[in-house]
Design an enzyme around this catalytic site. Structure first.
Site, PDB file in Angstrom:
ATOM      1  N   GLY A  11      44.966  -5.990  53.322  1.00 12.96           N
ATOM      2  CA  GLY A  11      44.613  -5.433  52.186  1.00 12.96           C
ATOM      3  C   GLY A  11      44.922  -3.954  51.916  1.00 12.96           C
ATOM      4  O   GLY A  11      44.759  -3.334  52.780  1.00 12.96           O
ATOM      5  N   ARG A  72      50.815 -11.223  52.959  1.00 11.69           N
ATOM      6  CA  ARG A  72      50.633 -11.960  54.074  1.00 11.69           C
ATOM      7  C   ARG A  72      51.820 -12.818  54.480  1.00 11.69           C
ATOM      8  O   ARG A  72      52.622 -13.230  53.572  1.00 11.69           O
ATOM      9  CB  ARG A  72      49.462 -12.832  53.723  1.00 11.69           C
ATOM     10  CG  ARG A  72      48.242 -12.396  53.661  1.00 11.69           C
ATOM     11  CD  ARG A  72      47.017 -13.122  53.974  1.00 11.69           C
ATOM     12  NE  ARG A  72      45.868 -12.389  53.675  1.00 11.69           N
ATOM     13  CZ  ARG A  72      44.710 -12.833  53.081  1.00 11.69           C
ATOM     14  NH1 ARG A  72      44.878 -14.074  52.558  1.00 11.69           N
ATOM     15  NH2 ARG A  72      43.568 -12.164  52.678  1.00 11.69           N
ATOM     16  N   ASP A 103      42.740  -5.195  61.614  1.00  5.52           N
ATOM     17  CA  ASP A 103      42.578  -6.065  62.774  1.00  5.52           C
ATOM     18  C   ASP A 103      43.652  -7.160  62.948  1.00  5.52           C
ATOM     19  O   ASP A 103      44.188  -7.474  64.073  1.00  5.52           O
ATOM     20  CB  ASP A 103      41.281  -6.405  63.233  1.00  5.52           C
ATOM     21  CG  ASP A 103      40.420  -7.240  62.535  1.00  5.52           C
ATOM     22  OD1 ASP A 103      41.009  -7.324  61.114  1.00  5.52           O
ATOM     23  OD2 ASP A 103      39.194  -7.228  62.455  1.00  5.52           O
ATOM     24  N   THR A 126      41.944   0.537  56.021  1.00  8.84           N
ATOM     25  CA  THR A 126      41.172  -0.485  55.364  1.00  8.84           C
ATOM     26  C   THR A 126      39.959   0.015  54.567  1.00  8.84           C
ATOM     27  O   THR A 126      39.433   1.064  55.289  1.00  8.84           O
ATOM     28  CB  THR A 126      40.714  -1.574  56.397  1.00  8.84           C
ATOM     29  OG1 THR A 126      39.542  -2.469  55.824  1.00  8.84           O
ATOM     30  CG2 THR A 126      40.295  -0.977  57.589  1.00  8.84           C
ATOM     31  N   ASP A 128      37.152  -1.252  54.349  1.00  9.39           N
ATOM     32  CA  ASP A 128      35.867  -1.752  55.100  1.00  9.39           C
ATOM     33  C   ASP A 128      35.115  -0.925  56.065  1.00  9.39           C
ATOM     34  O   ASP A 128      33.964  -1.196  56.362  1.00  9.39           O
ATOM     35  CB  ASP A 128      36.254  -3.077  55.490  1.00  9.39           C
ATOM     36  CG  ASP A 128      36.716  -4.093  54.440  1.00  9.39           C
ATOM     37  OD1 ASP A 128      36.135  -3.898  53.289  1.00  9.39           O
ATOM     38  OD2 ASP A 128      37.432  -4.934  54.788  1.00  9.39           O
ATOM     39  N   ASP A 130      35.424  -1.267  59.107  1.00  9.85           N
ATOM     40  CA  ASP A 130      34.934  -2.017  60.395  1.00  9.85           C
ATOM     41  C   ASP A 130      35.769  -1.939  61.621  1.00  9.85           C
ATOM     42  O   ASP A 130      35.587  -2.833  62.397  1.00  9.85           O
ATOM     43  CB  ASP A 130      34.635  -3.451  59.824  1.00  9.85           C
ATOM     44  CG  ASP A 130      35.904  -4.007  59.101  1.00  9.85           C
ATOM     45  OD1 ASP A 130      36.864  -3.272  58.998  1.00  9.85           O
ATOM     46  OD2 ASP A 130      35.814  -5.278  58.818  1.00  9.85           O
ATOM     47  N   ARG A 172      33.625  -6.876  53.506  1.00  9.93           N
ATOM     48  CA  ARG A 172      33.791  -8.288  54.443  1.00  9.93           C
ATOM     49  C   ARG A 172      32.477  -8.412  55.119  1.00  9.93           C
ATOM     50  O   ARG A 172      31.435  -8.675  54.658  1.00  9.93           O
ATOM     51  CB  ARG A 172      34.894  -7.901  55.571  1.00  9.93           C
ATOM     52  CG  ARG A 172      36.237  -7.746  54.810  1.00  9.93           C
ATOM     53  CD  ARG A 172      37.269  -8.301  55.537  1.00  9.93           C
ATOM     54  NE  ARG A 172      37.242  -7.506  57.056  1.00  9.93           N
ATOM     55  CZ  ARG A 172      38.283  -7.677  57.951  1.00  9.93           C
ATOM     56  NH1 ARG A 172      39.127  -8.422  57.861  1.00  9.93           N
ATOM     57  NH2 ARG A 172      38.101  -6.930  58.916  1.00  9.93           N
TER      58      ARG A 172
END
Lengths: 323, 323, 323, 323
Positions: A11, A72, A103, A126, A128, A130, A172
């Site tokens: 993303g 992708r 990741d 990212t 996120d 995370d 996420r």
């Protein structure tokens, strides 16, 4: 090392362009050549590889998205695909890679290194936040500010109409985006995957507030929360509190775009330089990051397998501030 | 006339506070008293009526929402409710009203005048810009800019990922918000209630673009379009073009909030003064508006029954610009 | 401790309101009373002290400035003034203070404690980020983003016209604001008090760029730089490079205002709670801060006398990125 | 006509890129070729002329500045320079021109037509909105909103500190930018070239407000006002009111940049198409514009020599609203 490649994958996030710029300029600064690989692993397999110079990255630091695009790639997940990718890199004389992503991106880079020995250093790209191995990821600060700006606008109308708004934010499986949105947005409740928030708790909190003559509320729902998405949560709550005027807003992809904030430009710029210098130092399969203001490199395998815990104090903060 | 009341009603829109401020200051300027009625007709029935002065409206010109709040009132729709409202106004000595809202608001004011002779002058307060009698309504310019800002962010990510975004914007039964979002947002297609846009047309346009190696698209869908909402349109299109990566974003209530733009503050300020001066001139059941830079007053009945047509040139403009 | 007072002092900064809100809500949460003292020490001397509750701070988290206002007080610098202030606090039964401000504010609080034993805990409220004892100060992130947003706009016009812009940013005697503005703004040169940047260096860098056919440049000048303010620097440079079209912009007070960013709201909220809980723990003459993600309290005397050094890597980063 | 050229000239303004995009796309739509001329007349003389197609203007609608750049040309002011320019156009087969700029630009185009018969149609591109022949110019709405956003921020700090701010906005010899900044920014006083505002009036107004316990004020000074620039006005006022804490901010070049607003993108898009279609209709030496929602073409000579008067009601509005 004389020639490296850079790509974005997964993303997109605001600040990726600032990071690409820093990679290119750092490469020029250190006297090595740099190639841009378009559409991530997909373009690597297909050979969408172009030489870049200092001028290629002029006037992009403030732009959202990624000039290298992202996609992708199913092919790269196969041995045949990776073979093609390796051949493309060989053909262009690329000896090392810089991957800006998350990741999934780093998992691919790890396998690729094992098979073909091409070293990759990664930058955490990212929204996120995370990823283990860095306090913040590139794009996170911008995404939070974008979401917060939207929440401020929604509160205008919530206040004017005595309404309960259930606002779904991205993130996420983590509450990293939701937490500052809740604290900064003056929300009464935050629902994140890391903690359990029952519908009963939500209903009780709203009812208690209502009885104290509070008439407008904001509930922030992280997209990964166990209680369901914002639409589902709102429906369940509305069943118990039918007199309340409940509305749902799903902020969606707006959170991925926009001009990066100062913090994201700073982080992206530092990461871009750190990636190039990491490769030159002989690093491989490591992600650059900033922890406690220090530059650190973390093995990809740790960024993939280890969890970055959210500060539990933050949930308490939401409770105190909505007194 | 010595004492007037002001209220906001219907959906809130950015600039309502700037208009309230102008009403209050113009009343003070002309030496009459002004009372704020909270929650529209609902508060009028219940007597939520408070004296205001120049200081009550300090530092609100830049705020979204409405400090007087807004609500729907079932009671005011009944003769008994309107009787209560009239008694409340009598009790506070209020001789004239200023209503900031849309056609529903003005319909109520018309009936109220017929029954009790209380004159109302209205200001066009709605983001939808669908009111006959004014070129622009208060909040419209802000809503369009808010939506456009979100679309700019979404385009960052659309471009980075080769995606088709279906973005739903507000506007009730009109395309006034959708049109500048499409033109200003660089959209390939706009779907508005005023024109028929078939799913086939959408599919053909996307397919043609795709074949010319265009890979990211934006389709703006007005919430009132006959082809369905953005989610429905996207699903139908996706069926025909399964290889495309389609995403949906519904901008939602974000469009109602935020600090008003310069144009909305200007319009709101002019309208507020025009409402007070209109009442003082003996006007009743008329809405103030600006048409071709001139102040005009239009009977409520016309604002309710007449259509404000959208310039058909604008749809042609979307076609030309997406060549 | 049953009753505390809160005030803002010194230059205002975005997030002060979020901090006041957190102080008030945390006090309510912990069952103690809280009074707002208007205009800092000036209002303390004059007794401008008002009770606050949870509702007093509704809907202020997103507002710039400070609802408690700020002012300089000559009286409080005198023993007589401080005696008056003490009497006012006694009269209102205030046993502890929370001061949101900078080193001047904390210096006053230290003296006041020595003389009258009233404990104060401080929150770092200044856009300059020059306070020892915290990684970031409240308002810093917002000020940087505001400046950067302006620089982005100026670059539009710089690029369109082949111009050299000298942009002066705030920051008192430090380069904390200037550095991220330079890195995030894509500047070619940054001039900060912590390092010496000669006019010759500026001239050489611009000339070298010009000879490589670069035609627009941005130089960020921190207001405290030794080489002079932006106007002076520009004049000196222009003398050596008369063919260049040089322009000066002094961003000024815009940097102090605006809605706080997410990071500033988070920090301000944490600091407000930490101040209340610090007072309840018996702390006195200490400033709350966040260092490496941990809450720390630092004696006022250290925040006043110790220097917070800027990361020297950042200046190197400007050089690399402008290659 | 088979081939046209487009250029931007004079001060840049937000929306110029949106206009360039519309010119290019309209040309493609109508089947004619279009060339971009860089740096205005300067590049025309030097032959900086490049073919453009639909793709050349992708993703620029939201960008400030001008991708074609702008510059002043001394050469084009001479017969020799214009001869060179004509030869360059001949060489590229360019039969008509589209000029995006202001009165200086159109003056040049008029002379060029007289000498060489090359027809030019113009689009009004200037932030100042001082061109006769159109209600609004491209960039004006954005400049006003940018200035207003800055004023909102300054008011935060003005309110917090009881200060008088003198804010200077752009606008050349007109008050078009200053008026909505004053009305929308809640200013107490506006000083514009079109009306005389004496220092005595400013002093009296501030003193009266002060005596009514108003403590913060905003005075908007148009750069072309007869009373002097903001610094001079502030100094004169401060002499009479030494107890007031007066500050000056000159907004400067920030006003020229930034992403164009919805209104500016709409106007720019319409103008771009109108210029192409005007040329195809055989127009020459005319500027496209929108007056009362209708597309009109006005002879260059009128746009240069006729005045566009500001609505005198607006100054009255500032007085009413600051009651």
């Amino acid at each position: 090392m004389k020639r490296i490649g850079v790509f974005t994958s997964g993303g997109d996030s605001p600040g990726m362009n600032a990071c690409i710029r820093a990679v290119v300029r750092a490469a020029v600064y250190h006297g090595i050549e740099v190639y841009g690989i378009h559409r991530g692993y997909k373009g690597m397999v297909k050979g969408e590889i172009y030489k870049m110079d200092s001028h290629s990255v002029s006037n992009i630091i403030q732009k959202g998205g990624t000039i290298l695009r992202s996609a992708r790639s199913r092919e790269f997940m196969t041995p045949e695909g990776r073979k093609l990718a390796y051949e493309q890199l060989q053909e262009h004389g690329i000896e090392g890679l810089i991957a800006i992503g998350g990741d999934g991106t780093f998992t691919g880079a790890n396998i690729f290194f094992e098979e073909y020995g091409i070293p990759t250093v990664g930058a955490p790209g990212t929204i996120d936040n995370d990823l283990y191995g860095t306090d913040y990821t590139i794009g996170y600060d911008t995404a939070v500010n974008t979401a917060l700006d939207a929440i401020d606008k929604i509160r205008d109308t919530a206040d004017s109409h005595d309404r309960v708004f259930f606002i779904e934010v991205m993130g996420r499986d983590s509450g990293y985006i939701a937490i500052p949105c809740a604290i900064g947005g003056g929300a009464e409740i935050v629902m994140i995957p890391e903690t359990e928030t029952s519908i009963d708790y939500v209903v009780d909190t709203l009812r208690t507030g209502w009885n104290r003559s509070k008439t407008s509320f904001i509930v922030i729902v992280a997209e990964g929360d166990d209680a369901g998405n914002a639409t589902e949560v709102a429906a369940k709550v509305q069943q118990e509190l039918p007199h309340m005027d409940a509305r749902v807003t799903i902020l969606g992809h707006v959170q991925r775009g926009g001009s990066p904030t100062a913090a994201d430009r700073m982080l992206a710029s530092q990461m871009g330089v750190a990636c190039v210098e990491g490769l030159l130092q002989g690093r491989k399969c490591e992600m650059a990051g900033i922890i406690n203001k220090e530059l650190v490199y973390t093995p990809f395998i740790d960024t993939i397998t280890k969890d970055k815990l959210i500060n539990p104090q933050y949930v308490r903060l939401v409770d105190i501030l909505s007194v």
